[in-house]
Design a protein around this motif. Structure first.
Motif, PDB file in Angstrom:
ATOM      1  N   UNK A  18      29.516  23.113  50.808  1.00 20.74           N
ATOM      2  CA  UNK A  18      30.447  24.160  50.816  1.00 20.74           C
ATOM      3  C   UNK A  18      31.583  23.360  50.307  1.00 20.74           C
ATOM      4  N   UNK A  19      31.773  22.502  49.802  1.00 17.12           N
ATOM      5  CA  UNK A  19      32.391  21.209  49.726  1.00 17.12           C
ATOM      6  C   UNK A  19      32.666  22.003  47.859  1.00 17.12           C
ATOM      7  N   UNK A  20      31.215  22.052  47.630  1.00 16.13           N
ATOM      8  CA  UNK A  20      31.097  22.075  45.777  1.00 16.13           C
ATOM      9  C   UNK A  20      31.685  23.857  45.971  1.00 16.13           C
ATOM     10  N   UNK A  21      31.293  24.335  46.648  1.00 15.69           N
ATOM     11  CA  UNK A  21      32.121  26.204  46.354  1.00 15.69           C
ATOM     12  C   UNK A  21      33.285  25.642  46.518  1.00 15.69           C
ATOM     13  N   UNK A  22      33.959  25.359  47.467  1.00 14.97           N
ATOM     14  CA  UNK A  22      35.382  25.071  47.566  1.00 14.97           C
ATOM     15  C   UNK A  22      36.208  24.574  46.617  1.00 14.97           C
ATOM     16  N   UNK A  23      35.516  23.322  46.023  1.00 15.76           N
ATOM     17  CA  UNK A  23      36.280  22.990  44.909  1.00 15.76           C
ATOM     18  C   UNK A  23      35.931  23.888  43.485  1.00 15.76           C
ATOM     19  N   UNK A  24      34.332  24.358  43.309  1.00 19.72           N
ATOM     20  CA  UNK A  24      34.291  25.241  41.872  1.00 19.72           C
ATOM     21  C   UNK A  24      35.770  26.321  41.852  1.00 19.72           C
ATOM     22  N   UNK A  25      35.804  27.163  43.263  1.00 18.96           N
ATOM     23  CA  UNK A  25      36.788  28.199  43.548  1.00 18.96           C
ATOM     24  C   UNK A  25      38.289  27.768  42.817  1.00 18.96           C
ATOM     25  N   UNK A  26      38.778  26.440  43.571  1.00 18.87           N
ATOM     26  CA  UNK A  26      40.205  25.899  43.207  1.00 18.87           C
ATOM     27  C   UNK A  26      39.875  25.570  41.648  1.00 18.87           C
ATOM     28  N   UNK A  27      39.874  25.367  41.236  1.00 16.11           N
ATOM     29  CA  UNK A  27      39.379  24.726  39.968  1.00 16.11           C
ATOM     30  C   UNK A  27      39.327  25.918  38.962  1.00 16.11           C
ATOM     31  N   UNK A  28      38.689  27.175  39.410  1.00 14.11           N
ATOM     32  CA  UNK A  28      37.879  28.217  38.355  1.00 14.11           C
ATOM     33  C   UNK A  28      39.272  29.798  38.637  1.00 14.11           C
ATOM     34  N   UNK A  29      40.561  28.926  39.862  1.00 16.86           N
ATOM     35  CA  UNK A  29      41.187  29.571  39.674  1.00 16.86           C
ATOM     36  C   UNK A  29      42.133  29.306  38.698  1.00 16.86           C
ATOM     37  N   UNK A  30      42.813  28.162  38.958  1.00 16.45           N
ATOM     38  CA  UNK A  30      43.343  27.784  37.389  1.00 16.45           C
ATOM     39  C   UNK A  30      43.161  27.588  36.183  1.00 16.45           C
ATOM     40  N   UNK A  31      41.438  27.576  35.704  1.00 14.60           N
ATOM     41  CA  UNK A  31      41.283  27.324  34.603  1.00 14.60           C
ATOM     42  C   UNK A  31      40.903  28.358  33.952  1.00 14.60           C
ATOM     43  N   UNK A  32      40.452  29.949  34.922  1.00 15.24           N
ATOM     44  CA  UNK A  32      40.303  30.710  34.235  1.00 15.24           C
ATOM     45  C   UNK A  32      40.887  32.175  32.623  1.00 15.24           C
ATOM     46  N   UNK A  33      40.261  31.862  32.128  1.00 17.16           N
ATOM     47  CA  UNK A  33      40.886  32.231  30.713  1.00 17.16           C
ATOM     48  C   UNK A  33      42.010  33.582  31.283  1.00 17.16           C
ATOM     49  N   UNK A  34      41.939  34.428  32.033  1.00 15.42           N
ATOM     50  CA  UNK A  34      43.051  35.580  32.747  1.00 15.42           C
ATOM     51  C   UNK A  34      44.474  34.968  32.556  1.00 15.42           C
ATOM     52  N   UNK A 149      43.688  40.950  63.275  1.00 14.37           N
ATOM     53  CA  UNK A 149      42.716  40.270  64.269  1.00 14.37           C
ATOM     54  C   UNK A 149      42.246  40.579  64.986  1.00 14.37           C
ATOM     55  N   UNK A 150      43.490  41.100  65.553  1.00 10.19           N
ATOM     56  CA  UNK A 150      43.481  41.387  67.431  1.00 10.19           C
ATOM     57  C   UNK A 150      43.348  43.622  66.816  1.00 10.19           C
ATOM     58  N   UNK A 151      43.563  43.855  66.468  1.00 12.84           N
ATOM     59  CA  UNK A 151      42.935  44.928  66.215  1.00 12.84           C
ATOM     60  C   UNK A 151      41.580  45.430  65.167  1.00 12.84           C
ATOM     61  N   UNK A 152      41.335  44.587  64.381  1.00  6.94           N
ATOM     62  CA  UNK A 152      40.252  44.446  63.852  1.00  6.94           C
ATOM     63  C   UNK A 152      40.389  46.122  62.745  1.00  6.94           C
ATOM     64  N   UNK A 153      39.149  46.463  62.555  1.00  9.85           N
ATOM     65  CA  UNK A 153      39.078  47.515  61.971  1.00  9.85           C
ATOM     66  C   UNK A 153      38.766  47.265  60.372  1.00  9.85           C
ATOM     67  N   UNK A 154      38.610  48.285  59.705  1.00  7.79           N
ATOM     68  CA  UNK A 154      37.642  47.952  58.376  1.00  7.79           C
ATOM     69  C   UNK A 154      38.735  47.786  57.266  1.00  7.79           C
ATOM     70  N   UNK A 155      38.101  46.948  56.148  1.00  7.35           N
ATOM     71  CA  UNK A 155      38.961  45.998  54.999  1.00  7.35           C
ATOM     72  C   UNK A 155      38.095  45.834  53.746  1.00  7.35           C
ATOM     73  N   UNK A 156      38.501  45.917  53.143  1.00  4.05           N
ATOM     74  CA  UNK A 156      37.869  46.062  51.500  1.00  4.05           C
ATOM     75  C   UNK A 156      37.958  44.503  51.596  1.00  4.05           C
ATOM     76  N   UNK A 157      37.037  43.802  51.164  1.00  2.65           N
ATOM     77  CA  UNK A 157      36.992  42.598  50.474  1.00  2.65           C
ATOM     78  C   UNK A 157      36.865  42.319  49.102  1.00  2.65           C
ATOM     79  N   UNK A 158      37.294  41.650  47.763  1.00  2.00           N
ATOM     80  CA  UNK A 158      37.797  41.951  46.554  1.00  2.00           C
ATOM     81  C   UNK A 158      37.177  40.620  45.864  1.00  2.00           C
ATOM     82  N   UNK A 159      36.044  40.242  45.026  1.00  2.00           N
ATOM     83  CA  UNK A 159      36.137  38.970  44.930  1.00  2.00           C
ATOM     84  C   UNK A 159      35.688  38.776  43.871  1.00  2.00           C
ATOM     85  N   UNK A 160      35.847  37.778  42.299  1.00  2.00           N
ATOM     86  CA  UNK A 160      36.326  37.752  41.233  1.00  2.00           C
ATOM     87  C   UNK A 160      35.189  36.419  40.904  1.00  2.00           C
ATOM     88  N   UNK A 161      34.274  37.087  40.040  1.00  3.82           N
ATOM     89  CA  UNK A 161      32.833  36.250  39.990  1.00  3.82           C
ATOM     90  C   UNK A 161      32.815  34.930  38.923  1.00  3.82           C
TER      91      UNK A 161
END
Length: 312
Positions: A18-34, A149-161
């Motif tokens: 979990x710590x490794x994934x959190x660290x990577x997500x933070x750095x990836x957002x910072x250094x992604x070429x886009x 959270x109270x209502x619930x329902x469908x959501x779309x989650x978009x992730x960037x690899x």
């Protein structure tokens, strides 16, 4: 000198996945070429992506921890050895034949010396490298308001690899979702090896408070805005709650901070007992009183003997 993968991600060697994934997500957002157009950002992004893929996989992490930056050299040495026509054991080694990925037999030998002169157990090191293996699970977080959270329902989650490619997942939020609740998307994780199948995507829900609504477990706390005369004389007040408009009975003499409990009107729990709703009294005064309102307040000031400081 090769970069240390743990230092690249800024995590200790004892860090869990979990710590490794959190660290990577933070750095990836910072250094992604886009996102980051600074010179060297793309090279840094490639390095942290490589570090993440090695350390996030238990097998490759164990090899890296044991052999350091040269761990791939041992894999290459094993592949070269397996491709030799003789297929015989190295002097002093022990062999065990097993089918390779193309149907041929290769031998795993304990021979040679690793760092510090220790013997390299090739069978332990490469025992599962050619077999099928389920992919690793991936993790993500989804932020919701209390009302969502109270209502619930469908959501779309978009992730960037790591490679910048986007992937969307349609999920169903259960009514009454709680902070920290996890939703598992089968097959949404990292691809497996051969026929091992993909891992799952595990989404952790984070319910954020706002200026009106706060979540405490399955209980909801909300501010109930009332006038001074409603607080003093008592009243039935209509207000908006996550489940719709409700009526709250305010007892006479209610001061700011008083919590009024509405049983069973908190977060719904399908198949279980719902939480409670707590309406917290907050007395509001006219920001710009009319002349008549000011006159009445002045009259109350003259006639009332109430001192809130002496009664506390």
């Amino acid at each position: 000198m090769a970069d240390d993968y743990y230092q690249l991600l800024g995590v200790p060697r004892s860090a869990d996945s979990h710590e490794i994934q959190r660290a990577y997500r933070t750095l990836a957002r910072k250094y992604h070429p886009d996102v980051n157009k600074q010179p060297g950002a793309e090279d840094t992004f490639k390095k942290i992506s490589e570090a993440y893929h090695v350390l996030n996989d238990p097998e490759s992490r164990a090899q890296y921890d044991r052999y350091g930056p040269e761990f791939r050299r041992y894999a290459e040495a094993e592949r070269e050895y397996a491709s030799q026509p003789s297929g015989g054991p190295r002097p002093g080694g022990r062999t065990r034949a097993r089918p390779g990925p193309s149907g041929f037999s290769w031998s795993s030998a304990q021979a040679g010396a690793g760092p510090g002169g220790t013997s390299v157990d090739w069978d332990d090191l490469f025992g599962d490298v050619f077999g099928s293996r389920r992919g690793m699970d991936s993790e993500a977080e989804l932020e919701l308001t209390v009302e969502e959270a109270y209502r619930g329902g469908p959501r779309t989650v978009i992730l960037t690899g790591p490679d910048g490619e986007r992937e969307s997942f349609d999920i169903q939020i259960p009514p009454g979702a709680l902070d920290g609740q996890r939703i598992r998307v089968s097959g949404g994780g990292q691809p497996g090896r051969q026929d091992g199948g993909a891992g799952d995507l595990v989404i952790t829900l984070r319910v954020k408070p706002d200026r009106r609504l706060r979540l405490d477990g399955k209980n909801i706390e909300m501010d109930l805005l009332i006038s001074p005369w409603e607080a003093a004389l008592g009243a039935s007040v209509s207000t908006r709650a996550p489940g719709g408009t409700i009526t709250v009975r305010v007892p006479p003499g209610s001061s700011s901070g008083r919590r009024l409990r509405l049983k069973g009107q908190g977060m719904p729990q399908p198949g279980g007992k719902p939480g409670d709703l707590f309406a917290k009294v907050k007395i509001m005064v006219p920001p710009h009183p009319s002349p008549r309102e000011r006159e009445l307040f002045e009259q109350l000031q003259r006639e009332s003997r109430f001192d809130p400081r002496s009664s506390s």
